[in-house]
Design a protein around this motif. Structure first.
Motif, short mmCIF file in Angstrom:
data_model
loop_
_atom_site.label_atom_id
_atom_site.label_comp_id
_atom_site.label_asym_id
_atom_site.label_seq_id
_atom_site.Cartn_x
_atom_site.Cartn_y
_atom_site.Cartn_z
N GLU A 7 0.83 -1.68 4.46
CA GLU A 7 0.93 -3.12 4.25
C GLU A 7 1.28 -3.85 5.53
O GLU A 7 0.93 -5.00 5.70
CB GLU A 7 1.99 -3.37 3.15
CG GLU A 7 2.06 -4.78 2.65
CD GLU A 7 3.06 -5.60 3.43
OE1 GLU A 7 2.80 -6.80 3.58
OE2 GLU A 7 4.07 -5.07 3.91
N SER A 56 10.78 -5.22 -8.74
CA SER A 56 9.50 -5.87 -8.49
C SER A 56 9.12 -6.74 -9.66
O SER A 56 9.60 -6.57 -10.78
CB SER A 56 8.40 -4.83 -8.25
OG SER A 56 8.20 -4.05 -9.41
N PRO A 91 -2.41 -3.04 -10.84
CA PRO A 91 -3.07 -3.57 -9.65
C PRO A 91 -2.92 -5.08 -9.55
O PRO A 91 -2.96 -5.80 -10.55
CB PRO A 91 -4.54 -3.18 -9.86
CG PRO A 91 -4.48 -1.99 -10.76
CD PRO A 91 -3.32 -2.25 -11.68
N GLY A 92 -2.71 -5.55 -8.33
CA GLY A 92 -2.56 -6.98 -8.09
C GLY A 92 -1.37 -7.27 -7.20
O GLY A 92 -0.76 -6.36 -6.64
N SER A 93 -1.03 -8.53 -7.06
CA SER A 93 0.07 -8.96 -6.21
C SER A 93 1.41 -8.60 -6.85
O SER A 93 1.65 -8.88 -8.03
CB SER A 93 -0.01 -10.47 -5.98
OG SER A 93 1.03 -10.88 -5.12
N SER A 109 5.48 -10.12 -0.90
CA SER A 109 4.46 -9.60 -1.81
C SER A 109 3.58 -8.57 -1.12
O SER A 109 3.32 -8.67 0.08
CB SER A 109 3.57 -10.75 -2.30
OG SER A 109 4.32 -11.64 -3.09
N VAL A 110 3.17 -7.59 -1.89
CA VAL A 110 2.18 -6.61 -1.46
C VAL A 110 1.12 -6.55 -2.55
O VAL A 110 1.34 -7.01 -3.66
CB VAL A 110 2.78 -5.21 -1.21
CG1 VAL A 110 3.81 -5.25 -0.11
CG2 VAL A 110 3.37 -4.64 -2.46
N THR A 111 0.00 -5.97 -2.22
CA THR A 111 -1.05 -5.81 -3.22
C THR A 111 -1.10 -4.35 -3.64
O THR A 111 -1.36 -3.47 -2.82
CB THR A 111 -2.41 -6.25 -2.66
OG1 THR A 111 -2.32 -7.62 -2.28
CG2 THR A 111 -3.50 -6.09 -3.70
N LYS A 113 -2.92 -1.37 -5.52
CA LYS A 113 -4.31 -1.04 -5.81
C LYS A 113 -4.35 0.22 -6.67
O LYS A 113 -3.56 1.14 -6.47
CB LYS A 113 -5.08 -0.81 -4.51
CG LYS A 113 -5.09 -2.02 -3.61
CD LYS A 113 -5.72 -1.71 -2.28
CE LYS A 113 -5.58 -2.92 -1.36
NZ LYS A 113 -5.84 -2.58 0.01
N THR A 118 0.45 2.55 -1.31
CA THR A 118 0.62 1.47 -0.34
C THR A 118 2.04 1.55 0.20
O THR A 118 2.98 1.65 -0.57
CB THR A 118 0.39 0.09 -0.99
OG1 THR A 118 -0.93 0.05 -1.54
CG2 THR A 118 0.55 -1.03 0.02
N THR A 120 5.15 -0.12 2.55
CA THR A 120 5.62 -1.41 3.03
C THR A 120 7.04 -1.27 3.57
O THR A 120 7.69 -0.23 3.37
CB THR A 120 5.55 -2.49 1.93
OG1 THR A 120 5.75 -3.77 2.52
CG2 THR A 120 6.58 -2.24 0.83
#
Length: 124
Positions: A7, A56, A91-93, A109-111, A113, A118, A120
């Motif tokens: 990220e 989150s 999946p998403g923000s 925010s991270v995305t 998938k 992912t 960060t």
């Protein structure tokens, strides 16, 4: 190619291979339709923070923290490596927040998938 995405530049994903991603997914109960985010919690000097909890929005299916061997385990906060695992994220923000008494961290925010790791970094 391994199923990962960094990220930001400080989020090191270089050690993730397809094989250990699949092992991580199996070990944590990760579903292929969801994503997994590994967050490293760092202080203002870029050092890992022990004792930080993550959350989150939307919520992860589970929150795990690395044990003394670096493996995802139960618990309520990071150990000395500052690593948290957010497992089974839709999946998403995703807005990720870290908290620790006496410390303030930047939320961002991270995305997430599907079927992807992912990484960060959450900083003070």
């Amino acid at each position: 190619a391994a199923p990962f995405a960094a990220e930001n530049a400080m989020a090191d994903s270089s050690r993730v291979t397809t094989g250990n991603f699949n092992l991580l997914a199996l070990y944590t109960g990760q579903q292929s339709s969801n994503g997994i985010v590994i967050a490293e919690i760092l202080d203002a000097n870029s050092m890992p923070v022990a004792g930080a909890a993550v959350s989150s929005s939307p919520a992860a299916g589970s929150y795990l923290y690395s044990d003394s061997n670096g493996m995802p385990a139960g618990g309520s906060a990071t150990n000395t490596d500052g690593t948290a695992f957010l497992v089974n994220l839709a999946p998403g923000s995703i807005a990720i927040t870290a908290t620790k008494s006496g410390a303030t961290f930047k939320s961002h925010s991270v995305t997430a998938k599907a079927n992807t790791f992912t990484s960060t970094v959450i900083t003070q």
